[in-house]
Design a protein around this motif. Sequence first.
Motif, PDB file in Angstrom:
ATOM      1  N   ALA A 173      49.096  27.628  51.259  1.00 28.07           N
ATOM      2  CA  ALA A 173      50.311  26.635  52.040  1.00 28.07           C
ATOM      3  C   ALA A 173      49.121  25.515  53.047  1.00 28.07           C
ATOM      4  O   ALA A 173      48.512  26.857  53.492  1.00 28.07           O
ATOM      5  N   VAL A 174      49.441  24.737  52.779  1.00 22.75           N
ATOM      6  CA  VAL A 174      48.555  24.182  54.341  1.00 22.75           C
ATOM      7  C   VAL A 174      50.084  23.143  54.685  1.00 22.75           C
ATOM      8  O   VAL A 174      51.064  23.520  54.301  1.00 22.75           O
ATOM      9  N   SER A 175      50.325  22.546  56.233  1.00 25.64           N
ATOM     10  CA  SER A 175      51.350  21.992  56.566  1.00 25.64           C
ATOM     11  C   SER A 175      50.849  20.719  55.345  1.00 25.64           C
ATOM     12  O   SER A 175      49.806  20.044  55.203  1.00 25.64           O
ATOM     13  N   LEU A 176      52.233  19.565  55.536  1.00 25.43           N
ATOM     14  CA  LEU A 176      52.668  18.113  55.529  1.00 25.43           C
ATOM     15  C   LEU A 176      51.235  17.449  56.227  1.00 25.43           C
ATOM     16  O   LEU A 176      50.386  16.643  54.981  1.00 25.43           O
TER      17      LEU A 176
ATOM     18  N   GLY B 188      44.433  15.539  53.778  1.00 25.67           N
ATOM     19  CA  GLY B 188      43.305  16.030  52.458  1.00 25.67           C
ATOM     20  C   GLY B 188      43.477  15.011  51.259  1.00 25.67           C
ATOM     21  O   GLY B 188      41.984  14.828  50.821  1.00 25.67           O
ATOM     22  N   MET B 189      44.479  14.811  51.168  1.00 24.86           N
ATOM     23  CA  MET B 189      44.646  13.252  50.042  1.00 24.86           C
ATOM     24  C   MET B 189      43.843  12.341  50.346  1.00 24.86           C
ATOM     25  O   MET B 189      43.272  11.778  49.143  1.00 24.86           O
ATOM     26  N   LEU B 190      43.802  11.697  52.001  1.00 26.84           N
ATOM     27  CA  LEU B 190      42.922  10.692  52.828  1.00 26.84           C
ATOM     28  C   LEU B 190      41.811  10.579  52.351  1.00 26.84           C
ATOM     29  O   LEU B 190      40.860  10.162  52.006  1.00 26.84           O
ATOM     30  N   ARG B 191      40.916  12.096  52.619  1.00 23.19           N
ATOM     31  CA  ARG B 191      39.684  12.101  52.250  1.00 23.19           C
ATOM     32  C   ARG B 191      39.752  12.017  50.801  1.00 23.19           C
ATOM     33  O   ARG B 191      38.058  11.426  50.465  1.00 23.19           O
TER      34      ARG B 191
ATOM     35  N   ALA C 219      55.584  20.027  61.260  1.00 19.84           N
ATOM     36  CA  ALA C 219      54.568  21.002  60.927  1.00 19.84           C
ATOM     37  C   ALA C 219      55.075  22.145  60.705  1.00 19.84           C
ATOM     38  O   ALA C 219      54.325  23.354  60.124  1.00 19.84           O
ATOM     39  N   SER C 220      57.125  22.020  60.165  1.00 17.04           N
ATOM     40  CA  SER C 220      57.394  23.287  59.427  1.00 17.04           C
ATOM     41  C   SER C 220      56.804  23.635  58.289  1.00 17.04           C
ATOM     42  O   SER C 220      57.144  24.791  57.060  1.00 17.04           O
ATOM     43  N   VAL C 221      56.763  22.181  57.671  1.00 16.02           N
ATOM     44  CA  VAL C 221      57.014  22.788  55.893  1.00 16.02           C
ATOM     45  C   VAL C 221      55.135  22.114  55.514  1.00 16.02           C
ATOM     46  O   VAL C 221      54.466  22.246  56.284  1.00 16.02           O
ATOM     47  N   GLN C 222      55.419  23.209  54.704  1.00 11.10           N
ATOM     48  CA  GLN C 222      54.207  23.730  53.677  1.00 11.10           C
ATOM     49  C   GLN C 222      54.324  23.231  52.432  1.00 11.10           C
ATOM     50  O   GLN C 222      55.580  23.135  51.517  1.00 11.10           O
ATOM     51  N   LEU C 223      52.942  23.698  52.117  1.00 13.44           N
ATOM     52  CA  LEU C 223      52.612  22.530  50.482  1.00 13.44           C
ATOM     53  C   LEU C 223      51.606  22.763  50.249  1.00 13.44           C
ATOM     54  O   LEU C 223      50.642  23.794  50.914  1.00 13.44           O
ATOM     55  N   SER C 224      51.645  22.850  49.233  1.00 13.62           N
ATOM     56  CA  SER C 224      50.096  23.350  48.283  1.00 13.62           C
ATOM     57  C   SER C 224      49.131  22.247  48.870  1.00 13.62           C
ATOM     58  O   SER C 224      49.220  21.419  48.510  1.00 13.62           O
ATOM     59  N   SER C 225      47.553  23.425  49.003  1.00 14.65           N
ATOM     60  CA  SER C 225      46.566  22.689  49.270  1.00 14.65           C
ATOM     61  C   SER C 225      46.068  21.694  48.036  1.00 14.65           C
ATOM     62  O   SER C 225      45.554  20.885  48.587  1.00 14.65           O
ATOM     63  N   GLY C 226      47.081  22.077  46.917  1.00 13.86           N
ATOM     64  CA  GLY C 226      46.255  21.032  45.985  1.00 13.86           C
ATOM     65  C   GLY C 226      44.348  22.498  45.694  1.00 13.86           C
ATOM     66  O   GLY C 226      43.927  21.370  44.610  1.00 13.86           O
TER      67      GLY C 226
END
Length: 231
Positions: free
Chosen positions: A44-47, A53-56, A32-39
């Motif tokens: 920034a979004v959570s893991l 998003g990658m699955l979509r 819940a705390s890890v933040q990544l670029s949304s692409g």
Amino acid sequence: MTPTEHPITEDDIANFLANTPDFFERHAELLASVQLSSGHGNRAVSLQERQAGMLREKIKGLETKVVEMIRHGQDNVLIADKMQRWTCKLLQTAQARDLPGTMVEGITTGFQIPQAAIKVWGVNGIFSDESFATGVSEDAQTFASSLTTPYCGVNSGFEAVNWLPEPAMALSIALIPLRAAAGAQASGLLVLASSDPERFHSGMGTDFLERLGELAGAALSRLRAQPTGTP
């Protein structure tokens, strides 16, 4: 030995996580705390959101492929139907001397190919004066026999183009050798032409053209056989 002599690398971390699948079970709060670029931009979004998003995106790509496969399947069914109707016309052609004309008419109307022409050689003598059996040089016959697959591309001054009703409009052509059986010398040549320079090109598949040539070659073998009745 100091820690700086063997610093932990990204590969070390990746290998650890890959080989410790229960790590995130013991430290679920990290997910819940890890933040990544949304692409998509700098947000920034959570893991979990990034994975979703990658699955979509992956699902969207798969859906596109499925649609393409369905379209290709439908196109293949239409081509198969046209080929069957064309073959039926050849089987229903009672007079052998009418076969070349029936073939050309079926190709231009059934497959929407602007121009087509056929020449056949080595025919039974009763057909030797027919237009489809005259006006073919030995060079053209040798060239036809040299083709192991149909030629597709621009008109480079091929003799066969002059057999067409409008040679000047043949900006791209397909030359299909006609054989009575696989491995035999060519006994005819089918030329297809279009005013579209990209209709027939060197990078296109030739499976359909090869099947067309095989059927035409087999049907035209009647022109070489000794007729049992009126030709």
